[in-house]
Each structure stands twice: as structure tokens, then as C-alpha cells.
Enzyme design. Structure first.
Site, PDB file in Angstrom:
ATOM      1  N   HIS A 142      -9.750   1.784   0.037  1.00 34.35           N
ATOM      2  CA  HIS A 142      -9.631   0.629   0.919  1.00 34.35           C
ATOM      3  C   HIS A 142     -10.750   0.620   1.974  1.00 34.35           C
ATOM      4  O   HIS A 142     -10.502   0.385   3.160  1.00 34.35           O
ATOM      5  CB  HIS A 142      -8.247   0.681   1.575  1.00 34.35           C
ATOM      6  N   GLU A 151     -11.330  -3.963  -3.309  1.00 37.04           N
ATOM      7  CA  GLU A 151     -10.395  -2.923  -3.734  1.00 37.04           C
ATOM      8  C   GLU A 151     -10.180  -3.063  -5.236  1.00 37.04           C
ATOM      9  O   GLU A 151      -9.477  -3.969  -5.681  1.00 37.04           O
ATOM     10  CB  GLU A 151      -9.077  -3.091  -2.981  1.00 37.04           C
ATOM     11  N   HIS A 203       0.806  -1.236   0.000  1.00 36.45           N
ATOM     12  CA  HIS A 203       0.000   0.000   0.000  1.00 36.45           C
ATOM     13  C   HIS A 203       0.836   1.281   0.000  1.00 36.45           C
ATOM     14  O   HIS A 203       0.552   2.228   0.741  1.00 36.45           O
ATOM     15  CB  HIS A 203      -0.943   0.003   1.209  1.00 36.45           C
TER      16      HIS A 203
HETATM   17  C1  BGC Z   1      -4.441  -6.610   1.958  1.00 36.31           C
HETATM   18  C2  BGC Z   1      -4.410  -7.327   3.272  1.00 36.31           C
HETATM   19  C3  BGC Z   1      -4.048  -6.337   4.329  1.00 36.31           C
HETATM   20  C4  BGC Z   1      -5.075  -5.239   4.307  1.00 36.31           C
HETATM   21  C5  BGC Z   1      -4.780  -4.166   5.317  1.00 36.31           C
HETATM   22  C6  BGC Z   1      -5.476  -5.547   2.025  1.00 36.31           C
HETATM   23  O1  BGC Z   1      -5.504  -4.839   0.831  1.00 36.31           O
HETATM   24  O2  BGC Z   1      -4.671  -7.473   0.885  1.00 36.31           O
HETATM   25  O3  BGC Z   1      -3.475  -8.368   3.254  1.00 36.31           O
HETATM   26  O4  BGC Z   1      -3.976  -6.921   5.584  1.00 36.31           O
HETATM   27  O5  BGC Z   1      -5.118  -4.661   3.047  1.00 36.31           O
HETATM   28  O6  BGC Z   1      -3.544  -3.665   5.126  1.00 36.31           O
END
Ligand code: BGC
Length: 383
Positions: free
Chosen positions: A214, A348, A140
């Protein structure tokens, strides 16, 4: 009381009752009849930057709240089948919670959402090294991703929608990514009960870009427990299998005959205990049927108890289904709620994880002169 008096009093009572009903229906209309945007001070970051809260309301009373820290959707109030509004996104009651936000609740995620293997990629013959903030991988956008930046924000409005336009210039080298990247995210809430997110970006050097939102949804309401009974349909016949660190193996596998198959509406919890490593659950990218960049239906989720339905359409080729597997009650959210495992689902919309290292995945490289575009629409109704 004489008969004539009784008739007068009965008639008067009836008129009063009718007037009350009329007044209450007018009041409801007044409450739900006007679109508005309200802007107010939300708080200050540790560096003293002022954060603004925008409250968008549409004609049917749906309300979305956004802040210019992380371009985050803090609240989303949506009616159920008896028109009762409930906040259907997880989160916090004040800025302090959002400043920490360890699970990336409801933020704009990037520059590259999802994972990049080993935090490394090579572009135009040069190797780039990014933060490894998720075990061995980059997640991210790094340690201080777009979710932790203060964006410039302004209200936008037209005849049928209200919104907020957020801008952020990510400087060359930020979190290890090349190029100055000018990013704009516009949230609009329309009278068609759609919350739309439009993203654009421009760069002065070739760079990978994969933006998403998210949001953690629970259509029963943010404090209602788990989403295991929500019925999910994803318009995808394939997914990208992952290794134990959640990096795609490169394979594109059919969902048919597997626990990944959501081509027909199925309870999220029906097979969840058989999916993934530890903790169990969905944390996978689906390869959407529509991959030509046009806006197409990606997923539909229905909460059987409240009747709320969320339909997501996107221009993106993939969608990551994440079922809050890492939530464990340790995050205390709105109203002091301790969010349990599977308290929410995220859908997402994005390009595939680690696309920058996977030559067979659609490319995420943006070059000077090009404009990155992604649009995702969240449509709400109840049945
Ligand atoms: C990921 C997860 C992660 C979550 C929070 C999601 O997009 O795929 O693995 O724990 O985001 O960071």
C-alpha cells in the site's frame, strides 16, 4: 612571476583541478558503486518487541528502507533526470508514526486487502464474520491487519540484488479469518533499478487471501505537494464500478469514453474532480488486460517535473488506483510535512475488492496444499 613559473603554476593548477574532478567522480562512484544491506535497531513496540530497520542500496544509489513492523517500506530514494535522489514515498520519521499509521502508508496489507462487503462471507457452507472497520465494511484485513504485525525478518542477497525476507504466521481465527496462514514477503532491490515484492502463503484450511503493498508514491518527492500533474497509464480496458461504500456492484465496465480511461498517458488531475463520491478522486479497481498470472505491465507513471518514471508489473488481475482522497493535511509526516489531499497515488496490485462475495470475479480462496503467489515489480528510471 616569470613566464616559465607561470606555465608551471598553470599546469599545476590544471593537474589539481583534474585531480579534483577525478576524485569527485571516484567519490560519486564509491557512493553509488556498491550494493549493501545495513541492519539497525529502529525502536520498540508498546509490547517491547524490537523493530529492525533494513537499508538496501543498489549500485546506482537507489535506496529502499524497510521495517519488520507491518513489512513496511519506510523510505525509497530514487534519482531524477539530473541524478538527484529524493524520497518518493510518504511516511513518518520514526516508529511512533508507523505504529499509528491511520492511512496505511506503504504497508503490506491483508489477509484480504481492500473491502469485504458487510465484513461477511460464506465458505464451505459456513458464514464468517470479520471486523467492520470501514463504515459497514471490512477493510485491509481488519482492526489489527498484517500492517500492524511484527514479522520475522532476515537479509537476503545474491550477485545482483539485496533484499529482506519477512515471515508471519497468522493464526487460525485471527481477525475472524479461518486457517493458520503462513505468509512470506520478500522485497528485493536489484541493480536493474527494480524493487520487487514476492508474496507466498500456505494455509491449513480454505481461506480468502489477497495480499498487496500500500505504498503512497509521489515521484516529485514526498514533500512536493500533489500528484495531480503526474501522467498515468494503466493497462486496463475495464474497471469495477462501486456503490457509495466503495463495494463493487459486480459489473465489469469499459473505461472507454469515461473519466476512468487511462489507457493513454493522462494527467491524474485532468478529470479527478468528476470522479467518485465525496471526497472526489480515484479509489477504483482496474481490470488488467493480462489476467493469466504471468508478470505483465500494469501501469506507468511519470512526473513531468523531475522526469522520474515508475513502471509497475504484476502477476495480479487487478490494480486499485487510490489518489489519497482522504488525506486532508491532518497527518503530519516526514520532516513535519502535512500531507494534503492527493499528496500521493497508490497502485495496489491485487485481486478485485470483495471477490470473496462476487462469484464472477477471479477467486481469492486458498486451499490446503496450494501455494498463494503474487509478484509485483516496481521499475524506476528518469527521462
Ligand atoms: C482504499 C481507500 C482507503 C485507503 C487507505 C485504499 O486501498 O481503497 O479507500 O482510504 O486504502 O485505507
Amino acid at each position: 612571476m616569470r613566464v616559465s613559473e607561470r606555465i608551471v603554476s598553470f599546469a599545476a593548477g590544471g593537474i589539481v583541478a583534474l585531480a579534483a574532478i577525478w576524485a569527485s567522480s571516484c567519490a560519486k562512484k564509491a557512493e553509488t558503486g556498491r550494493m549493501s544491506i545495513v541492519e539497525e535497531v529502529y525502536g520498540k513496540t508498546a509490547e517491547g518487541e524490537e523493530i529492525t530497520l533494513f537499508t538496501l542500496t543498489n549500485e546506482s544509489g537507489i535506496q529502499a528502507k524497510l521495517i519488520n513492523f507491518g513489512a513496511i517500506l519506510t523510505e525509497l530514494h530514487v534519482p531524477d533526470r539530473s541524478e538527484k535522489l529524493e524520497d518518493v514515498v510518504l511516511g513518518f520519521d520514526s516508529l511512533d508514526g508507523w505504529l499509528a499509521n491511520p492511512a496505511y502508508f506503504n504497508c503490506t496489507t491483508g489477509r484480504c486487502a481492500n473491502r469485504i462487503a458487510g465484513g461477511r462471507f460464506t465458505l464451505n457452507g459456513k458464514e464468517y464474520e470479520l471486523a467492520t472497520n470501514d463504515g459497514p465494511n471490512h477493510l485491509h484485513g481488519g482492526v489489527v491487519g498484517l500492517n500492524k504485525r511484527v514479522w520475522k525478518a532476515e537479509k537476503v542477497q545474491d550477485a545482483d540484488s539485496v533484499g529482506v525476507k519477512l515471515d508471519y504466521l497468522s493464526p487460525d481465527g485471527e481477525e475472524g479469518y479461518p486457517g493458520n496462514l503462513q505468509i512470506t514477503v520478500i522485497y528485493t532491490l536489484s541493480n536493474k533499478d527494480e524493487l520487487k515484492i514476492d508474496y507466498t502463503a500456505k494455509t491449513d484450511q480454505a481461506t480468502p487471501v489477497n495480499l498487496t503493498n500500500h505504498t503512497y508514491f509521489n515521484l516529485g518527492g514526498q514533500a512536493s505537494g500533489t500528484i495531480l500533474d503526474h501522467e498515468l497509464m494503466i493497462a486496463a480496458d475495464h474497471f469495477t464500478p462501486v456503490d457509495e461504500t466503495l463495494i463493487p456492484t459486480g459489473e465489469i465496465q469499459a473505461v472507454a469514453g469515461t473519466d476512468m480511461d487511462f489507457t493513454k498517458p493522462t494527467a491524474i488531475g485532468a478529470r479527478i474532480g468528476k470522479v467518485g463520491g465525496e471526497p472526489k478522486g480515484y479509489d477504483h479497481n482496474y481490470v488488467l488486460r493480462s489476467r493469466d498470472g504471468s508478470l505483465a505491465l500494469a501501469a506507468r507513471v511519470r512526473d513531468p517535473k523531475s522526469g522520474r518514471v515508475l513502471e509497475i508489473s504484476t502477476t495480479q488481475p487487478g490494480v486499485q488506483l487510490y489518489t489519497g482522497n482522504f488525506l486532508d493535511g491532518s497527518i503530519r509526516g516526514k520532516g513535519g510535512v502535512e500531507y494534503p489531499k492527493h499528496a500521493a497515488f497508490c497502485l495496489e496490485t491485487q485481486h478485485y475488492p470483495d471477490a470473496v462475495n462476487q462469484p464472477d470475479f477471479p477467486s481469492v480462496i486458498l486451499r490446503p496444499g496450494e501455494t498463494y503467489r503474487q509478484t509485483t515489480v516496481h521499475r524506476f528510471y528518469a527521462q
